[in-house]
Write a protein that holds these residues in place. Structure first.
Motif, PDB file in Angstrom:
ATOM      1  N   PHE A 119      33.930  36.179  35.884  1.00  0.00           N
ATOM      2  CA  PHE A 119      34.522  37.505  35.741  1.00  0.00           C
ATOM      3  C   PHE A 119      35.936  37.573  36.292  1.00  0.00           C
ATOM      4  O   PHE A 119      36.696  38.485  35.951  1.00  0.00           O
ATOM      5  CB  PHE A 119      33.618  38.546  36.404  1.00  0.00           C
ATOM      6  N   GLY A 120      36.306  36.628  37.109  1.00  0.00           N
ATOM      7  CA  GLY A 120      37.675  36.573  37.592  1.00  0.00           C
ATOM      8  C   GLY A 120      38.637  35.931  36.610  1.00  0.00           C
ATOM      9  O   GLY A 120      39.855  35.988  36.814  1.00  0.00           O
ATOM     10  N   LYS A 121      38.116  35.343  35.531  1.00  0.00           N
ATOM     11  CA  LYS A 121      38.957  34.620  34.577  1.00  0.00           C
ATOM     12  C   LYS A 121      38.851  35.133  33.146  1.00  0.00           C
ATOM     13  O   LYS A 121      39.799  35.037  32.380  1.00  0.00           O
ATOM     14  CB  LYS A 121      38.580  33.128  34.595  1.00  0.00           C
ATOM     15  N   ALA A 122      37.677  35.638  32.759  1.00  0.00           N
ATOM     16  CA  ALA A 122      37.444  36.026  31.373  1.00  0.00           C
ATOM     17  C   ALA A 122      38.081  37.376  31.052  1.00  0.00           C
ATOM     18  O   ALA A 122      38.479  38.136  31.939  1.00  0.00           O
ATOM     19  CB  ALA A 122      35.941  36.084  31.102  1.00  0.00           C
ATOM     20  N   TRP A 123      38.190  37.687  29.766  1.00  0.00           N
ATOM     21  CA  TRP A 123      38.525  39.031  29.316  1.00  0.00           C
ATOM     22  C   TRP A 123      37.229  39.831  29.281  1.00  0.00           C
ATOM     23  O   TRP A 123      36.265  39.440  28.624  1.00  0.00           O
ATOM     24  CB  TRP A 123      39.164  38.999  27.934  1.00  0.00           C
ATOM     25  N   CYS A 124      37.191  40.964  29.974  1.00  0.00           N
ATOM     26  CA  CYS A 124      35.977  41.766  30.110  1.00  0.00           C
ATOM     27  C   CYS A 124      36.194  43.155  29.522  1.00  0.00           C
ATOM     28  O   CYS A 124      37.251  43.767  29.713  1.00  0.00           O
ATOM     29  CB  CYS A 124      35.580  41.883  31.584  1.00  0.00           C
ATOM     30  N   PHE A 125      35.187  43.650  28.838  1.00  0.00           N
ATOM     31  CA  PHE A 125      35.278  44.971  28.228  1.00  0.00           C
ATOM     32  C   PHE A 125      35.345  46.060  29.296  1.00  0.00           C
ATOM     33  O   PHE A 125      34.599  46.041  30.280  1.00  0.00           O
ATOM     34  CB  PHE A 125      34.065  45.214  27.331  1.00  0.00           C
ATOM     35  N   LEU A 126      36.240  47.025  29.076  1.00  0.00           N
ATOM     36  CA  LEU A 126      36.388  48.146  29.999  1.00  0.00           C
ATOM     37  C   LEU A 126      35.971  49.480  29.378  1.00  0.00           C
ATOM     38  O   LEU A 126      35.223  50.243  29.989  1.00  0.00           O
ATOM     39  CB  LEU A 126      37.837  48.247  30.484  1.00  0.00           C
ATOM     40  N   ALA A 127      36.475  49.772  28.187  1.00  0.00           N
ATOM     41  CA  ALA A 127      36.201  51.081  27.594  1.00  0.00           C
ATOM     42  C   ALA A 127      36.566  51.051  26.122  1.00  0.00           C
ATOM     43  O   ALA A 127      37.260  50.144  25.650  1.00  0.00           O
ATOM     44  CB  ALA A 127      37.001  52.177  28.308  1.00  0.00           C
ATOM     45  N   HIS A 128      36.105  52.069  25.410  1.00  0.00           N
ATOM     46  CA  HIS A 128      36.540  52.271  24.029  1.00  0.00           C
ATOM     47  C   HIS A 128      37.641  53.326  24.040  1.00  0.00           C
ATOM     48  O   HIS A 128      37.584  54.305  24.790  1.00  0.00           O
ATOM     49  CB  HIS A 128      35.369  52.739  23.163  1.00  0.00           C
ATOM     50  N   GLU A 129      38.656  53.125  23.204  1.00  0.00           N
ATOM     51  CA  GLU A 129      39.808  54.025  23.203  1.00  0.00           C
ATOM     52  C   GLU A 129      39.423  55.474  22.966  1.00  0.00           C
ATOM     53  O   GLU A 129      40.077  56.396  23.469  1.00  0.00           O
ATOM     54  CB  GLU A 129      40.815  53.577  22.137  1.00  0.00           C
ATOM     55  N   THR A 130      38.338  55.716  22.223  1.00  0.00           N
ATOM     56  CA  THR A 130      37.950  57.099  21.947  1.00  0.00           C
ATOM     57  C   THR A 130      37.275  57.770  23.140  1.00  0.00           C
ATOM     58  O   THR A 130      37.009  58.980  23.100  1.00  0.00           O
ATOM     59  CB  THR A 130      37.007  57.174  20.733  1.00  0.00           C
ATOM     60  N   GLU A 131      37.025  57.021  24.209  1.00  0.00           N
ATOM     61  CA  GLU A 131      36.536  57.644  25.441  1.00  0.00           C
ATOM     62  C   GLU A 131      37.665  58.296  26.230  1.00  0.00           C
ATOM     63  O   GLU A 131      37.419  59.132  27.103  1.00  0.00           O
ATOM     64  CB  GLU A 131      35.846  56.597  26.316  1.00  0.00           C
ATOM     65  N   ILE A 132      38.903  57.887  25.949  1.00  0.00           N
ATOM     66  CA  ILE A 132      40.069  58.462  26.633  1.00  0.00           C
ATOM     67  C   ILE A 132      41.114  58.845  25.577  1.00  0.00           C
ATOM     68  O   ILE A 132      42.213  58.296  25.547  1.00  0.00           O
ATOM     69  CB  ILE A 132      40.653  57.484  27.680  1.00  0.00           C
ATOM     70  N   PRO A 133      40.783  59.799  24.715  1.00  0.00           N
ATOM     71  CA  PRO A 133      41.660  60.079  23.570  1.00  0.00           C
ATOM     72  C   PRO A 133      42.956  60.810  23.917  1.00  0.00           C
ATOM     73  O   PRO A 133      43.960  60.644  23.210  1.00  0.00           O
ATOM     74  CB  PRO A 133      40.779  60.947  22.671  1.00  0.00           C
ATOM     75  N   LYS A 134      42.970  61.614  24.987  1.00  0.00           N
ATOM     76  CA  LYS A 134      44.127  62.465  25.272  1.00  0.00           C
ATOM     77  C   LYS A 134      44.882  61.979  26.509  1.00  0.00           C
ATOM     78  O   LYS A 134      44.295  61.344  27.390  1.00  0.00           O
ATOM     79  CB  LYS A 134      43.677  63.913  25.495  1.00  0.00           C
ATOM     80  N   PRO A 135      46.181  62.278  26.597  1.00  0.00           N
ATOM     81  CA  PRO A 135      46.928  61.950  27.816  1.00  0.00           C
ATOM     82  C   PRO A 135      46.238  62.523  29.051  1.00  0.00           C
ATOM     83  O   PRO A 135      45.819  63.681  29.061  1.00  0.00           O
ATOM     84  CB  PRO A 135      48.288  62.609  27.578  1.00  0.00           C
ATOM     85  N   GLY A 136      46.097  61.707  30.080  1.00  0.00           N
ATOM     86  CA  GLY A 136      45.428  62.116  31.304  1.00  0.00           C
ATOM     87  C   GLY A 136      43.952  61.767  31.345  1.00  0.00           C
ATOM     88  O   GLY A 136      43.345  61.772  32.423  1.00  0.00           O
ATOM     89  N   ASP A 137      43.350  61.450  30.205  1.00  0.00           N
ATOM     90  CA  ASP A 137      41.932  61.080  30.203  1.00  0.00           C
ATOM     91  C   ASP A 137      41.737  59.750  30.927  1.00  0.00           C
ATOM     92  O   ASP A 137      42.574  58.845  30.839  1.00  0.00           O
ATOM     93  CB  ASP A 137      41.410  60.932  28.772  1.00  0.00           C
ATOM     94  N   TYR A 138      40.647  59.649  31.644  1.00  0.00           N
ATOM     95  CA  TYR A 138      40.342  58.399  32.343  1.00  0.00           C
ATOM     96  C   TYR A 138      38.830  58.205  32.431  1.00  0.00           C
ATOM     97  O   TYR A 138      38.046  59.159  32.317  1.00  0.00           O
ATOM     98  CB  TYR A 138      40.937  58.395  33.756  1.00  0.00           C
ATOM     99  N   VAL A 139      38.436  56.953  32.614  1.00  0.00           N
ATOM    100  CA  VAL A 139      37.069  56.584  32.991  1.00  0.00           C
ATOM    101  C   VAL A 139      37.182  55.543  34.093  1.00  0.00           C
ATOM    102  O   VAL A 139      38.213  54.877  34.237  1.00  0.00           O
ATOM    103  CB  VAL A 139      36.252  56.008  31.806  1.00  0.00           C
ATOM    104  N   THR A 140      36.129  55.410  34.894  1.00  0.00           N
ATOM    105  CA  THR A 140      36.084  54.331  35.878  1.00  0.00           C
ATOM    106  C   THR A 140      35.004  53.352  35.472  1.00  0.00           C
ATOM    107  O   THR A 140      33.883  53.744  35.149  1.00  0.00           O
ATOM    108  CB  THR A 140      35.802  54.863  37.295  1.00  0.00           C
ATOM    109  N   ARG A 141      35.351  52.065  35.457  1.00  0.00           N
ATOM    110  CA  ARG A 141      34.456  51.010  35.017  1.00  0.00           C
ATOM    111  C   ARG A 141      34.575  49.827  35.984  1.00  0.00           C
ATOM    112  O   ARG A 141      35.317  49.868  36.971  1.00  0.00           O
ATOM    113  CB  ARG A 141      34.816  50.572  33.587  1.00  0.00           C
ATOM    114  N   TYR A 142      33.876  48.758  35.691  1.00  0.00           N
ATOM    115  CA  TYR A 142      33.843  47.609  36.585  1.00  0.00           C
ATOM    116  C   TYR A 142      34.191  46.316  35.858  1.00  0.00           C
ATOM    117  O   TYR A 142      33.867  46.126  34.683  1.00  0.00           O
ATOM    118  CB  TYR A 142      32.443  47.432  37.188  1.00  0.00           C
ATOM    119  N   ILE A 143      34.855  45.430  36.578  1.00  0.00           N
ATOM    120  CA  ILE A 143      34.869  43.999  36.275  1.00  0.00           C
ATOM    121  C   ILE A 143      34.310  43.323  37.523  1.00  0.00           C
ATOM    122  O   ILE A 143      34.934  43.343  38.586  1.00  0.00           O
ATOM    123  CB  ILE A 143      36.275  43.469  35.958  1.00  0.00           C
TER     124      ILE A 143
END
Length: 432
Positions: free
Chosen positions: A40-64
């Motif tokens: 997980f320190g080297k690979a590309w890991c999925f964080l979110a789908h763009e439609t989860e944060i569609p508007k300016p200021g939108d955010y989610v918190t996720r993990y790597i």
């Protein structure tokens, strides 16, 4: 006495081509702790789908791995990812899993950051710091991001290859999940997530194309007519992987079924615009498309019928297996639908997804019952020196006329994809 971890991984790399994988990898503290940095320190890991944060200021918190990440869209529409940690004393900046904010303010000492990561506010800047704190040096810790067809990935390695190279041609297969409509796909409803006593790798393997378990673990689906196939036709189809990358997909067929069955006509028309001729050749025949992007992101499309003989409705689940400890993970699950689909189809697809692979879904319960038991048994002292046989299709030759990229074999029931997955995992674990 069990062998040390370095020896086990070295012998695993030698044994995987012959179909041998040690049981120990599925529930071991040393393995888990090394995965945090080597995988997980080297690979590309999925964080979110763009439609989860569609508007300016939108955010989610996720993990790597054990890193909590803020994924935010700034006021200009650009997506950023940062470690969710104040640079002053390390407090968690954002305690909500999702929301909208132009700035984040630390609840400990009040440092303020823009949603693009810059430090802009420091209490008592003049009095306490004598105006000497260089705020440019203390922005939020940045995580490198890139995206493909709406999927936002992050990597902790600044020297990692590009996301395009990392996917290595698997984009061809991701498009069946992400480009069913001319304007792509979107997340429908909030994600489900829960903690389970199972190892993330078991799930990644299963969703890399484990058609072998379906007639056994999910046999009720055949008996009740949920599947448009039978036990005798279930193995038809292809298994495809990207050599050296770890990504794999199983594409199950049902002979005699109408192309793109389970989709409404308007979506079939759109797929003829959004997909290439070669993709159409592959996907028009596909009943079930179940695939994984290394290390821990998976997808499944299949039709679900509530009436025998009915082609049913197609649904798509996107799934992330977040490791939280040896033999323990947090499961994240989304429903994806084409943006341009009718509201009626989106509702039906979401209902089918919830029934089958939601948190209390019928198929989900089957899988987790088995996965938790596998994890428990492989964590025992005697299991540490046991190998599992991965020899299905070991002597099989790849197809030479397959339309898509990668290493393709038939039938769909095989372990070729898994051997590629474990060879890739072992290479990461050795630090390559």
């Amino acid at each position: 006495m069990s062998q040390d971890l370095d020896t086990m991984i070295r012998e695993m790399r030698e044994g995987v081509p012959a179909g041998r994988v040690p049981a120990r990898i599925f529930n071991d503290r040393e393995v888990f702790e090394r995965e945090l940095t080597r995988v997980f320190g080297k690979a590309w890991c999925f964080l979110a789908h763009e439609t989860e944060i569609p508007k300016p200021g939108d955010y989610v918190t996720r993990y790597i791995a054990n890193n909590n990440i803020i994924v935010a869209r700034d006021e200009k529409g650009e997506v950023h990812a940062h470690l969710n940690m104040c640079r002053h004393r390390g407090n968690m900046m954002c305690k909500s899993e999702m929301g909208n904010a132009s700035h984040f303010r630390c609840s400990y000492h009040g440092w303020v950051y823009k949603n693009s990561g810059e430090l802009i506010g420091v209490p008592y800047f003049n009095e306490a710091y004598d105006k000497k704190l260089d705020r440019k040096q203390f922005g939020l810790v940045k995580v490198r991001v890139d995206s493909y067809a709406g999927l936002i990935f992050g990597t902790l390695d600044p020297d990692a290859e590009s996301l395009e190279d990392y996917l290595g041609g698997f984009q061809f297969y991701l498009d069946i999940y992400l480009k069913q409509g001319v304007n792509g796909s979107e997340v429908h409803g909030p994600p489900d997530h829960w903690v389970a006593e199972t190892d993330w790798k078991i799930c990644t393997e299963n969703f890399s194309g484990d058609g072998y378990h379906t007639p056994v673990a999910h046999q009720f689906g055949f008996h009740l007519g949920y599947f448009p196939s039978s036990g005798s036709t279930h193995s038809k189809g292809w298994a495809v992987h990207i050599p050296g990358k770890g990504h794999g997909i199983g594409l199950g067929h049902t002979p005699g079924m109408q192309p793109f069955f389970g989709y409404p006509d308007d979506l079939v028309k759109q797929m003829h615009e959004s997909l290439s001729p070669k993709q159409l050749e592959v996907f028009s025949k596909t009943r079930t498309a179940v695939g994984s992007v290394f290390p821990n992101l998976s997808f499944l499309i299949q039709p679900l019928s509530l009436e025998p003989g009915d082609p049913g409705v197609r649904f798509c689940t996107m799934r992330l297996y977040h490791p939280v400890g040896p033999g323990r993970m947090e499961m994240w699950s989304w429903c994806l639908v084409p943006k341009d689909a009718s509201d009626e189809y989106k509702k039906a697809a979401y209902q089918a997804y919830t029934l089958a692979f939601g948190q209390a879904g019928t198929f989900e319960q089957d899988d987790f019952e088995n996965w938790t038991k596998v994890t428990k048994m492989t964590g025992s002292t005697l299991a540490r020196d046991v190998d599992f046989p991965y020899i299905q299709g070991l002597e099989r030759e790849p197809l030479t006329d397959f339309p898509g990229p990668g290493y393709a074999v038939e039938p769909y029931v095989t372990e070729d994809n898994f051997r590629n997955l474990w060879a890739t995992w072992a290479r990461y674990m050795e630090g390559e």
